[in-house]
Design a protein around this motif. Structure first.
Motif, PDB file in Angstrom:
ATOM      1  N   THR A 110       0.828  -1.210   0.000  1.00  0.00           N
ATOM      2  CA  THR A 110       0.000   0.000   0.000  1.00  0.00           C
ATOM      3  C   THR A 110       0.858   1.254   0.000  1.00  0.00           C
ATOM      4  N   ALA A 111       1.876   1.295   0.859  1.00  0.00           N
ATOM      5  CA  ALA A 111       2.711   2.494   0.968  1.00  0.00           C
ATOM      6  C   ALA A 111       3.482   2.752  -0.330  1.00  0.00           C
ATOM      7  N   PHE A 112       4.133   1.732  -0.862  1.00  0.00           N
ATOM      8  CA  PHE A 112       4.915   1.913  -2.086  1.00  0.00           C
ATOM      9  C   PHE A 112       4.010   2.252  -3.275  1.00  0.00           C
ATOM     10  N   GLY A 113       2.775   1.758  -3.242  1.00  0.00           N
ATOM     11  CA  GLY A 113       1.866   1.973  -4.363  1.00  0.00           C
ATOM     12  C   GLY A 113       1.228   3.341  -4.403  1.00  0.00           C
ATOM     13  N   ARG A 114       1.538   4.239  -3.437  1.00  0.00           N
ATOM     14  CA  ARG A 114       0.947   5.581  -3.469  1.00  0.00           C
ATOM     15  C   ARG A 114       1.686   6.508  -4.414  1.00  0.00           C
ATOM     16  N   ALA A 115       2.836   6.103  -4.931  1.00  0.00           N
ATOM     17  CA  ALA A 115       3.650   6.973  -5.787  1.00  0.00           C
ATOM     18  C   ALA A 115       3.283   6.792  -7.251  1.00  0.00           C
ATOM     19  N   GLU A 116       3.117   7.902  -7.952  1.00  0.00           N
ATOM     20  CA  GLU A 116       2.837   7.852  -9.384  1.00  0.00           C
ATOM     21  C   GLU A 116       4.108   7.960 -10.224  1.00  0.00           C
ATOM     22  N   ARG A 117       5.040   8.877  -9.849  1.00  0.00           N
ATOM     23  CA  ARG A 117       6.224   9.117 -10.667  1.00  0.00           C
ATOM     24  C   ARG A 117       7.514   8.757  -9.951  1.00  0.00           C
ATOM     25  N   HIS A 118       7.569   8.998  -8.633  1.00  0.00           N
ATOM     26  CA  HIS A 118       8.828   8.776  -7.913  1.00  0.00           C
ATOM     27  C   HIS A 118       8.555   8.254  -6.512  1.00  0.00           C
ATOM     28  N   LEU A 119       9.418   7.302  -6.092  1.00  0.00           N
ATOM     29  CA  LEU A 119       9.341   6.736  -4.746  1.00  0.00           C
ATOM     30  C   LEU A 119      10.720   6.788  -4.107  1.00  0.00           C
ATOM     31  N   SER A 120      10.804   7.440  -2.951  1.00  0.00           N
ATOM     32  CA  SER A 120      12.018   7.384  -2.136  1.00  0.00           C
ATOM     33  C   SER A 120      11.712   6.575  -0.893  1.00  0.00           C
ATOM     34  N   VAL A 121      12.607   5.650  -0.544  1.00  0.00           N
ATOM     35  CA  VAL A 121      12.445   4.819   0.643  1.00  0.00           C
ATOM     36  C   VAL A 121      13.558   5.168   1.616  1.00  0.00           C
ATOM     37  N   VAL A 122      13.189   5.780   2.736  1.00  0.00           N
ATOM     38  CA  VAL A 122      14.145   6.075   3.793  1.00  0.00           C
ATOM     39  C   VAL A 122      14.244   4.807   4.631  1.00  0.00           C
ATOM     40  N   HIS A 123      15.341   4.063   4.426  1.00  0.00           N
ATOM     41  CA  HIS A 123      15.410   2.656   4.813  1.00  0.00           C
ATOM     42  C   HIS A 123      16.302   2.455   6.040  1.00  0.00           C
ATOM     43  N   GLY A 124      15.677   2.091   7.167  1.00  0.00           N
ATOM     44  CA  GLY A 124      16.460   1.814   8.360  1.00  0.00           C
ATOM     45  C   GLY A 124      16.125   0.487   9.005  1.00  0.00           C
ATOM     46  N   VAL A 125      15.443  -0.404   8.267  1.00  0.00           N
ATOM     47  CA  VAL A 125      15.020  -1.681   8.862  1.00  0.00           C
ATOM     48  C   VAL A 125      15.812  -2.876   8.338  1.00  0.00           C
ATOM     49  N   GLU A 126      16.790  -2.625   7.482  1.00  0.00           N
ATOM     50  CA  GLU A 126      17.667  -3.666   6.957  1.00  0.00           C
ATOM     51  C   GLU A 126      16.862  -4.829   6.367  1.00  0.00           C
ATOM     52  N   GLN A 127      17.137  -6.066   6.835  1.00  0.00           N
ATOM     53  CA  GLN A 127      16.509  -7.229   6.226  1.00  0.00           C
ATOM     54  C   GLN A 127      15.050  -7.428   6.651  1.00  0.00           C
ATOM     55  N   ALA A 128      14.564  -6.594   7.562  1.00  0.00           N
ATOM     56  CA  ALA A 128      13.158  -6.716   7.966  1.00  0.00           C
ATOM     57  C   ALA A 128      12.216  -6.397   6.817  1.00  0.00           C
ATOM     58  N   LEU A 129      12.633  -5.571   5.871  1.00  0.00           N
ATOM     59  CA  LEU A 129      11.769  -5.217   4.748  1.00  0.00           C
ATOM     60  C   LEU A 129      11.540  -6.410   3.818  1.00  0.00           C
ATOM     61  N   PRO A 130      12.584  -7.026   3.262  1.00  0.00           N
ATOM     62  CA  PRO A 130      12.313  -8.194   2.406  1.00  0.00           C
ATOM     63  C   PRO A 130      11.649  -9.338   3.171  1.00  0.00           C
TER      64      PRO A 130
END
Length: 801
Positions: free
Chosen positions: A754-774
């Motif tokens: 849901t969160a990633f799908g809100r972007a139409e042209r550009h998505l930036s991910v401020v990533h601090g969860v390491e392997q928890a995301l995949p």
């Protein structure tokens, strides 16, 4: 697992971009409502444990949960599942489904000068003032329509066979159910065959629904005299007097007498917790206050069921409910449930347990055979709404003429030459009263084509979306503006938009297309289905991978699980690197995506402070410079409201950078981005225009809205940063998704999708969860909700080929 795109390290910003004043203490869902004025509320209720009698922060809690919408204060953990897992959901200490817009008692922390435009909220508190320049507002009309629906459900309840006298002891089936549960818990035996529901009757047309009248004006706020009387009782019991308007509204006429007769009725007010109600009862009742008081057990039973509803359940397994009552120091949980059933505060049900993939039970069964069942308890409001929805859907399915009418044939013919997917959808809709359509953002072109062809063929057709932004995007497929043939669910139900109703109260429609169908809760779905006339077609279209509804139920998922109507899966993929990334997440894979135009950027961070700093830098500088997307067209999405990188902190620092000001009007200034919550479960983005004696003037979805000053704190919050539940149904040119380290445990695949799908042209991910995301994408699916819709539909509707 490799990150999906190449990592980009953005340079450090200017000193004024730093996050000074932004980081706050980590707040759990259970603590979010704590507000100022905390104090002791009376002696403890002695239960061999430590249920203390504090009324600490009850006023803040109540304001925090009033208008609760889609909750993510530990969003994923809140959606607890069946059986024992549900206990964690109904116990509010788990932090389940914290309030969204409207939990701002502790969010805003306005100073005295910012208590509201012109004055502090007076004794009138939650007034029923219209939130518009004049007449009945859409929010009030929607709430009025919901009241009409609840009145209809109340009539259904009165017609139910075998009513139980108030205060009487249970007998017959209800008593047998409780006895069966105790037997199962003790391991003595399986549930007796006598408890099994009769086999489903042969297919028959469902009865005509009770037609809904036009929405009625909102009920006026409690008068000052009633509020004053309640305030005196609250003061006597050591509870915050600020709760008086909410108590008077919740308990109705003679609220003062009700509260004195049963102090635990304080739990009817959103945000009040059991330990606070215990302290209030102890102060009022003195030595008569005991943990085994029947009134306490009954009130806690209702409270637990209400907490379960906030977590999305329409019912709870009875063993899970009794276990949760035991944890709340109720000496005899079974007796407490029985008391709630006898008083009509809750209902009890039994549903046959079926093996996954097994067909429904045969019409003829061996009377000696023991059929396993599960026993459920639920609030009548949601239980009967599910029954009403099942009845209405069965009526629509069974009322379609056997011969396809000429206008439908014309619509199918028109689409056959244009789009295979749209033509397939039209063929199914022509011959069936209920059709499900699944697909992503690009797939919305198919129901849009169906809507256009149906209107061209002379059919009365209308489409609704979850949000005004969704309606705008869907109307763009038709080359027109929202309002003509496209509106919102709330607007249609309130009468603010749509075709109007006939003399019987049914919508003047041959076809209703509902986009964003996963966001339909059971009450909204019931009202929509029951508003359609016989012979009308209903299309529910949506992406099954997104987060479920903020309210109780999972209507779309339940319907997809029951083969009772055609299901059309779109083959139209979402385009570009963003579409490829989100599609992979939907099937549990965080794949490597080529993004030559930097459509996707990963920004690694070490801690929450750096996450906040990078987020502000991206929104205010990097994204506008690199992609030409101004800050007002970029959305920030984070897992929760609390924490060092939650919406509160992010909105504070983003306001400091993008629209600094003193926050004289309840923490707001003209030009602030906000989200407005006109009703629980709904958030509408907008901006502040001005404030005066009337209240806070907003512009939401192009329409003016005036929020009375006493409602600003509970219905408006800053909107640069949102949770995924607040953002669902909308899309922005750019999205910055913030994943601080403390969010690792609450990430789920639906949340990321849901969160990633809100972007139409550009998505930036401020990533601090390491392997928890995949790991979350691969393993953490949506936790189940306990509902009865599938069982009800299997009885009423046959499977389709």
């Amino acid at each position: 697992m490799e990150h999906p795109v190449t990592t980009e390290h953005t340079p450090a910003g200017d000193p004024e971009e730093a996050t000074s004043g932004g980081a706050t203490d980590v707040e759990t869902g259970a603590a979010e409502g704590a507000g100022p004025g905390t104090g002791e509320g009376g002696a403890d209720v002695s239960v061999g444990g430590e249920a203390d009698g504090r009324t600490a922060g009850a006023a803040g809690d109540a304001r925090a949960e009033a208008g609760a919408s889609a909750g993510e204060g530990a969003e994923a953990a809140a959606e607890a599942g069946d059986g024992g897992a549900a206990v964690g959901a109904v116990d509010a200490e788990s932090g389940g489904r914290a309030a969204e817009v409207g939990d701002s008692a502790s969010d805003q922390s306005p100073s005295a000068e910012g208590a509201g435009p012109g004055a502090e909220a007076g004794d009138g508190g939650a007034s029923g003032s219209a939130e518009g320049a004049g007449g009945l507002s859409e929010a009030e009309a929607e709430l009025a329509a919901q009241r009409v629906e609840r009145e209809r459900i109340a009539r259904r309840k009165a017609e139910r066979q075998g009513p139980v006298e108030s205060g009487g002891k249970l007998s017959g089936k209800a008593a047998d159910l409780l006895a069966a549960v105790r037997a199962v818990e003790s391991g003595e035996k399986a549930v007796a065959p006598a408890l099994v529901e009769p086999a489903p009757a042969p297919r028959r047309p469902a009865p005509e629904p009770v037609r809904q009248p036009e929405p009625v004006p909102a009920v006026a706020a409690p008068d000052a005299e009633a509020v004053g009387a309640v305030r005196a009782v609250l003061a006597e019991g050591g509870a915050p007097e600020a709760l008086a308007p909410q108590v008077a509204a919740a308990l109705g006429d003679r609220a003062e007498d009700t509260l004195r007769a049963d102090p635990w009725q304080l739990l009817r007010v959103a945000g009040v917790r059991p330990e606070q109600a215990d302290g209030f009862a102890r102060a009022l009742l003195g030595a008569e206050c005991r943990p085994d008081d029947e009134r306490r057990g009954r009130a806690l039973t209702v409270w637990l069921l209400e907490q379960a509803a906030l977590a999305g359940h329409t019912a709870l397994d009875l063993p899970a409910l009794t276990e949760a009552l035991g944890k709340r120091a109720v000496p005899d949980p079974g007796e407490a449930v029985q008391s709630a059933l006898a008083e009509g505060d809750a209902l009890v049900f039994q549903d046959a347990l079926e093996e996954p993939g097994a067909p429904p039970a045969a019409v003829e069964t061996d009377a000696e055979e023991e059929v396993p069942v599960r026993v459920l308890a639920g609030l009548e409001r949601y239980a009967l709404a599910e029954e009403s929805l099942a009845d209405a859907l069965a009526r629509l399915v069974n009322s379609v003429p056997k011969e396809t009418e000429e206008p439908w044939e014309a619509a199918v013919a028109a689409l056959s030459a244009l789009s295979r997917g749209a033509a397939d959808l039209a063929r199914q809709v022509a011959g069936h009263g209920l059709v499900l359509h699944t697909g992503g953002e690009a797939a919305r072109a198919e129901p849009a084509a169906l809507l256009g062809a149906a209107r061209a063929a002379g059919l009365r057709a209308f489409a609704v979306c979850h949000t005004p932004d969704g309606a705008r995007r869907f109307a763009a497929h038709l080359g027109e503006e929202p309002g003509g043939a496209v509106g919102t669910v709330a607007g249609l139900l309130s009468g603010a938009s749509g075709p109007g109703r006939d003399a019987e109260g049914a919508l003047d429609l041959d076809l209703l297309i509902v986009l964003d169908a996963p966001q339909l809760d059971v009450e909204a779905a019931a009202m929509l289905a029951e508003s359609l006339p016989d012979g009308a077609r209903l299309v529910l279209s949506g992406d099954p991978a997104v987060l479920w509804s903020a309210g109780p139920g999972r209507v779309f998922a339940d319907l997809l699980a029951v083969p009772a109507c055609p299901q059309v899966a779109s083959r139209v993929p979402d385009p570009g690197p963003l579409g490829e990334l989100v599609s992979g997440i939907g099937v549990g894979e965080l794949i490597q995506v080529e993004a030559p135009g930097k459509e996707i950027v990963i920004v690694p961070v070490r801690d929450a402070g750096e996450a906040v700093h990078r987020t502000v830098q991206l929104v205010a500088d990097s994204v506008p410079r690199a992609f030409g997307v101004p800050p007002e067209e970029t959305v920030v999405i984070t897992p929760g409201h609390g924490g060092a990188a939650g919406t509160r902190t992010l909105n504070t620092v983003l306001k400091e950078r993008l629209n600094p000001g003193p926050g004289r009007f309840g923490g707001f200034d003209p030009g602030d981005r906000i989200v407005h919550s006109p009703a629980p479960g709904r958030t509408v983005p907008g901006r502040v225009v001005r404030a005066d004696a009337e209240g806070l003037h907003l512009e939401c979805a192009g329409a003016p809205v005036v929020v009375p000053r006493e409602l600003v704190e509970s219905r408006v919050r800053h909107g640069w940063a949102l949770t995924a539940h607040q953002a669902v149904g909308g899309r922005w040119p750019a999205a910055v998704v913030v994943l601080p380290g403390d969010a690792a445990d609450v990430l789920t695949r639906p949340w990321v999708y849901t969160a990633f799908g809100r972007a139409e042209r550009h998505l930036s991910v401020v990533h601090g969860v390491e392997q928890a995301l995949p790991r979350a994408v691969a393993e953490s699916v949506a936790k189940p909700r306990t509902t009865r819709l599938r069982t009800l539909l299997r009885v009423q509707l046959p499977a389709v080929d």
